[in-house]
Scaffold this motif. Structure first.
Motif, PDB file in Angstrom:
ATOM      1  N   GLY A   1       7.041  17.632   2.703  1.00 21.82           N
ATOM      2  CA  GLY A   1       8.355  17.277   1.868  1.00 21.82           C
ATOM      3  C   GLY A   1       8.210  16.012   1.019  1.00 21.82           C
ATOM      4  O   GLY A   1       9.276  15.401   0.602  1.00 21.82           O
ATOM      5  N   LEU A   2       7.004  15.539   0.706  1.00 24.50           N
ATOM      6  CA  LEU A   2       7.046  14.248  -0.203  1.00 24.50           C
ATOM      7  C   LEU A   2       6.554  14.460  -1.463  1.00 24.50           C
ATOM      8  O   LEU A   2       6.818  13.758  -2.467  1.00 24.50           O
ATOM      9  N   ASP A   3       6.128  15.872  -1.867  1.00 22.48           N
ATOM     10  CA  ASP A   3       6.155  16.418  -3.076  1.00 22.48           C
ATOM     11  C   ASP A   3       6.865  17.705  -3.370  1.00 22.48           C
ATOM     12  O   ASP A   3       7.154  18.201  -2.288  1.00 22.48           O
TER      13      ASP A   3
ATOM     14  N   GLY B   1     -10.902  17.292  -4.696  1.00 21.41           N
ATOM     15  CA  GLY B   1      -9.999  17.500  -6.119  1.00 21.41           C
ATOM     16  C   GLY B   1      -9.427  18.822  -6.138  1.00 21.41           C
ATOM     17  O   GLY B   1      -8.883  18.926  -7.139  1.00 21.41           O
ATOM     18  N   CYS B   2      -9.557  19.706  -5.063  1.00 21.34           N
ATOM     19  CA  CYS B   2      -8.984  21.200  -5.435  1.00 21.34           C
ATOM     20  C   CYS B   2      -7.626  21.119  -5.127  1.00 21.34           C
ATOM     21  O   CYS B   2      -6.708  22.171  -5.295  1.00 21.34           O
ATOM     22  N   GLY B   3      -7.072  20.301  -4.414  1.00 20.57           N
ATOM     23  CA  GLY B   3      -5.516  20.238  -4.000  1.00 20.57           C
ATOM     24  C   GLY B   3      -5.292  20.466  -2.780  1.00 20.57           C
ATOM     25  O   GLY B   3      -4.068  20.613  -2.210  1.00 20.57           O
ATOM     26  N   LYS B   4      -5.988  19.818  -1.636  1.00 20.41           N
ATOM     27  CA  LYS B   4      -5.657  20.109  -0.240  1.00 20.41           C
ATOM     28  C   LYS B   4      -4.745  19.253  -0.049  1.00 20.41           C
ATOM     29  O   LYS B   4      -3.570  19.405   0.763  1.00 20.41           O
ATOM     30  N   SER B   5      -4.913  17.983  -0.183  1.00 23.36           N
ATOM     31  CA  SER B   5      -3.802  16.873  -0.019  1.00 23.36           C
ATOM     32  C   SER B   5      -2.293  17.254  -0.483  1.00 23.36           C
ATOM     33  O   SER B   5      -1.231  17.016  -0.185  1.00 23.36           O
ATOM     34  N   THR B   6      -2.613  17.584  -1.876  1.00 19.55           N
ATOM     35  CA  THR B   6      -1.358  18.075  -2.732  1.00 19.55           C
ATOM     36  C   THR B   6      -0.649  19.241  -1.927  1.00 19.55           C
ATOM     37  O   THR B   6       0.663  19.070  -1.438  1.00 19.55           O
ATOM     38  N   LEU B   7      -1.279  20.193  -1.244  1.00 19.61           N
ATOM     39  CA  LEU B   7      -0.631  21.009  -0.460  1.00 19.61           C
ATOM     40  C   LEU B   7       0.061  20.600   0.942  1.00 19.61           C
ATOM     41  O   LEU B   7       1.265  20.813   1.001  1.00 19.61           O
ATOM     42  N   LEU B   8      -0.738  19.639   1.658  1.00 17.76           N
ATOM     43  CA  LEU B   8      -0.290  19.072   2.675  1.00 17.76           C
ATOM     44  C   LEU B   8       1.141  18.148   2.311  1.00 17.76           C
ATOM     45  O   LEU B   8       2.233  18.244   2.950  1.00 17.76           O
ATOM     46  N   SER B   9       1.142  17.499   1.242  1.00 22.28           N
ATOM     47  CA  SER B   9       2.267  16.615   0.733  1.00 22.28           C
ATOM     48  C   SER B   9       3.350  17.431   0.450  1.00 22.28           C
ATOM     49  O   SER B   9       4.463  17.103   0.812  1.00 22.28           O
ATOM     50  N   ILE B  10       3.048  18.657  -0.068  1.00 26.88           N
ATOM     51  CA  ILE B  10       4.393  19.563  -0.689  1.00 26.88           C
ATOM     52  C   ILE B  10       4.909  20.007   0.954  1.00 26.88           C
ATOM     53  O   ILE B  10       6.105  19.993   1.219  1.00 26.88           O
ATOM     54  N   LEU B  11       4.103  20.347   1.818  1.00 36.41           N
ATOM     55  CA  LEU B  11       4.731  20.738   3.084  1.00 36.41           C
ATOM     56  C   LEU B  11       5.365  19.748   3.802  1.00 36.41           C
ATOM     57  O   LEU B  11       6.443  19.937   4.504  1.00 36.41           O
TER      58      LEU B  11
ATOM     59  N   ASP C   1       0.564  -1.349  -0.041  1.00 37.00           N
ATOM     60  CA  ASP C   1      -0.222  -0.027  -0.076  1.00 37.00           C
ATOM     61  C   ASP C   1       0.861   1.230  -0.060  1.00 37.00           C
ATOM     62  O   ASP C   1       1.870   1.514   0.770  1.00 37.00           O
ATOM     63  N   SER C   2       0.607   2.246  -0.830  1.00 38.48           N
ATOM     64  CA  SER C   2       1.407   3.308  -1.124  1.00 38.48           C
ATOM     65  C   SER C   2       1.254   4.388   0.216  1.00 38.48           C
ATOM     66  O   SER C   2       2.126   5.176   0.319  1.00 38.48           O
ATOM     67  N   ASP C   3       0.181   4.078   0.885  1.00 32.61           N
ATOM     68  CA  ASP C   3       0.054   5.009   2.034  1.00 32.61           C
ATOM     69  C   ASP C   3       1.175   4.634   3.142  1.00 32.61           C
ATOM     70  O   ASP C   3       1.497   5.486   3.908  1.00 32.61           O
ATOM     71  N   TYR C   4       1.688   3.404   3.375  1.00 31.87           N
ATOM     72  CA  TYR C   4       2.485   2.832   4.251  1.00 31.87           C
ATOM     73  C   TYR C   4       3.818   3.515   3.652  1.00 31.87           C
ATOM     74  O   TYR C   4       4.636   4.065   4.479  1.00 31.87           O
ATOM     75  N   ILE C   5       4.217   3.682   2.528  1.00 29.25           N
ATOM     76  CA  ILE C   5       5.393   4.253   2.094  1.00 29.25           C
ATOM     77  C   ILE C   5       5.496   5.714   2.178  1.00 29.25           C
ATOM     78  O   ILE C   5       6.351   6.203   2.674  1.00 29.25           O
ATOM     79  N   LYS C   6       4.370   6.482   2.069  1.00 26.05           N
ATOM     80  CA  LYS C   6       4.177   7.905   2.255  1.00 26.05           C
ATOM     81  C   LYS C   6       4.511   8.090   3.795  1.00 26.05           C
ATOM     82  O   LYS C   6       5.168   8.994   4.103  1.00 26.05           O
TER      83      LYS C   6
ATOM     84  N   LEU D   1       6.325   6.389   5.712  1.00 23.43           N
ATOM     85  CA  LEU D   1       7.793   6.320   6.013  1.00 23.43           C
ATOM     86  C   LEU D   1       8.526   7.245   5.417  1.00 23.43           C
ATOM     87  O   LEU D   1       9.448   8.018   6.233  1.00 23.43           O
ATOM     88  N   ARG D   2       8.148   7.879   4.525  1.00 24.88           N
ATOM     89  CA  ARG D   2       8.710   9.204   3.748  1.00 24.88           C
ATOM     90  C   ARG D   2       8.424  10.331   4.379  1.00 24.88           C
ATOM     91  O   ARG D   2       9.280  11.099   4.508  1.00 24.88           O
ATOM     92  N   SER D   3       7.365  10.399   5.084  1.00 27.36           N
ATOM     93  CA  SER D   3       7.167  11.430   6.079  1.00 27.36           C
ATOM     94  C   SER D   3       8.050  11.364   7.258  1.00 27.36           C
ATOM     95  O   SER D   3       8.560  12.609   7.763  1.00 27.36           O
TER      96      SER D   3
END
Ligand code: ATP
Ligand code: MG
Lengths: 262, 249
Positions: B56-58, B44-54, A163-168, A170-172
């Motif tokens: 450092g995952l994106d 789908g507006c980009g909320k998760s995207t914003l958090l994952s940039i914060l 599951d990619s959430d697990y990887i996410k 760990l990456r966090s």
């Protein structure tokens, strides 16, 4: 101590009885089968020259055991299978890891792996004998060809289906690729790897017998081949029966190891 | 006071073979220390995207993110608890510390204390599959808190739970976050959850998303999330934000 309720005791008793019934039925089936076979042979309703009989099989087994060949043939087959199994398991795990690590390679080799896996390896038999020589090595090579690709594919598919959430997660925590592999991919694939090994041992055995049928001087496959050439059906059937027992035992051992290690 | 997080002109484009798509367009935002910020917006507006940039995952396509502190740590909590089934609750909570090579007697004790304080002491040696959904999510929070993050990012962290568990857990989580003195940024679909928990709410527009409106949530009798829902201001905010979201079916 145990303070089970009346109802629970009844439940346990039922479960136990059911299990006993299953084993009993299993034994019954084999006994009836052997009895019918023996009766048909004894009353000459089937030709023992082509169909053998349980009694003849027992006689042949004793004969083989007396001349010390039995254990030798079994051992050769088991040995070849184990070598192939270990090689395929090791190579499979290493290559699957590399493919997981470098997705570029996984993409590149995907069609080749599919072709190599689906190609009927018997077709390679004559080539293998020419390249590797008519020896034990070519039998092991044959078995390896049959077992290694499916092992790679199964283990790799398990690796990428985490599951990619697990990887996410760990990456966090800023995990490195190595940490993701060691902390998540490998432990998360325990069941998958064991299942691949179960398939691998069956495949290795198939490959070894196929190899022994093509080229060998020893082993259960050799007994089958030799028996059919001299039209000794007793020998052929005895070898097949022993092979069945050996393959069941191998599977049983892996199951046992699985239970032990969990 | 210097903000703990400053986002300047953040833009994120996604590319695929056929097209280029702007998920986030020019978002600028300050977050103060100890603030609880909620972000709402259409699906789908980009909320998760914003958090994952914060987190450092994106990476952002344009813009700048600055933190008000050196070596600032970020904890990320997702909708799924993602507890490893082969690890005990305690081992799951050690995960971040193991990866940061910071697992020692002091940090171990801290995790054990956290688990005990928040009602999971008896479950430390159990495996995740013996816990209920609400408890698992609480473990996930403690796993995040174990690395002692300065900012917590929560992405729909409660939405996989049933309504009652969700209310109770948001109360718990709110109190944990406040007590541990954390800054939190929470993304949610649930307006009630946002209004009852947050100090401030950012409403994002449809894609390409920008900041549409911003509300500082003020209530006369502000206390815990469940109580806040009973405040008269609650439904006023609810109506306003609902209108901002402009949902059409
Ligand atoms: N890795 C990606 N590659 C391409 N497009 C993506 C990627 N991740 C997200 N998107 C797109 O970006 C947009 C924003 O996605 P995001 O998940 O951030 O939205 P969201 O606001 O969290 O939605 P939801 O409320 O449904 O959770 C979506 O249209 C999505 O399809
Ligand atoms: Mg989302």
């Amino acid at each position: 101590m145990s303070t089970y309720s009346e109802e629970h005791l009844v439940f346990l008793k039922k479960a136990k009885r059911r299990k006993r019934l299953i084993i009993l039925t299993q034994i019954l089936i084999i006994v009836v089968f052997l009895a019918i076979w023996q009766l048909l042979a004894s009353f000459k309703l089937i030709n023992t020259f082509t169909f053998s009989s349980p009694w003849d099989v027992v006689q042949t087994t004793i004969q083989l055991a007396k001349t010390n060949q039995l254990w030798n043939h079994i051992w050769v087959t088991v040995y070849e299978t184990l070598i192939s199994f270990l090689l395929a398991g090791g190579i499979g795990l290493i290559i699957a890891t590399i493919l997981w690590w470098v997705p570029f390679l996984a993409k590149v080799f995907d069609p080749y792996l599919t072709i190599l896996n689906s190609l009927p390896k018997v077709a390679l038999g004559p080539l293998i004998i020419i390249w590797v020589g008519a020896s034990v090595n070519s039998i092991i090579f044959m078995a390896l060809m049959i077992s290694v690709f499916i092992t790679i594919i199964n283990i790799y598919n398990g690796f990428i289906s985490i599951d990619s959430d697990y990887i996410k997660l760990l990456r966090s925590f800023h995990a490195s690729k190595k940490e993701i592999f060691l902390k998540l991919i490998l432990p998360g694939n325990r069941t998958n790897i064991i299942n691949s090994l179960k398939i691998n041992i069956s495949m290795s055995l198939i490959g070894v017998i196929m190899g022994e049928l093509l080229v060998s001087k020893q082993g259960l496959g050799y007994l089958i081949m030799y028996g059919s050439q001299v039209f000794n059906i007793n020998l052929v059937i005895t070898a097949v029966v022993i092979l069945g027992i050996v393959s069941y035992l191998m599977y049983y051992v892996i199951n046992w190891i699985e239970k032990k290690s969990s | 006071m210097k903000p703990i997080l400053t986002i300047q002109h953040l833009t994120k484009n996604y590319h695929d073979k056929k097209s280029e798509m702007t998920a986030i367009q020019d978002i600028s935002l300050d977050v103060k220390e100890n603030e609880f910020l909620a972000i709402v917006g259409p699906s789908g507006c980009g909320k998760s995207t914003l958090l994952s940039i914060l987190a450092g995952l994106d990476t952002a396509s344009k813009g700048k993110i600055t933190f008000g502190k050196e070596n600032l740590k970020i904890g990320y909590m997702l909708q799924k608890d993602s507890l490893f089934p082969w690890r005990t609750i305690l081992e799951n909570c050690y995960l971040g510390l193991e990866i940061n090579h910071n697992l020692n007697d002091v940090t171990k004790k801290r995790v054990i204390d956290l688990l005990t304080t928040y009602g999971l002491g008896d479950f430390m040696d159990k495996y995740p599959d013996s816990l209920s959904g609400g408890m698992r999510q609480r473990v996930a929070l403690i796993r995040t808190l174990a690395i002692d993050p300065d900012i917590l990012l929560l992405d729909e962290a409660f939405s996989a739970l049933d309504y009652c568990t969700r209310l109770a857990l948001s109360d718990d989580v709110y109190q944990i976050i406040k007590k541990e003195g954390k800054t939190a940024i929470m993304v949610t679909h649930d307006l009630g959850e946002a209004i009852s928990m947050a100090d401030r709410i950012i409403v994002l527009s449809k894609r390409p998303s920008k900041i549409k409106t911003e509300y500082v949530i003020e209530m006369k009798d502000k206390s815990t999330p469940i109580n806040n829902r009973k405040c008269p201001e609650f439904s006023i905010y609810y109506d306003k934000i609902w209108r901002d979201l402009d949902v059409h079916l």
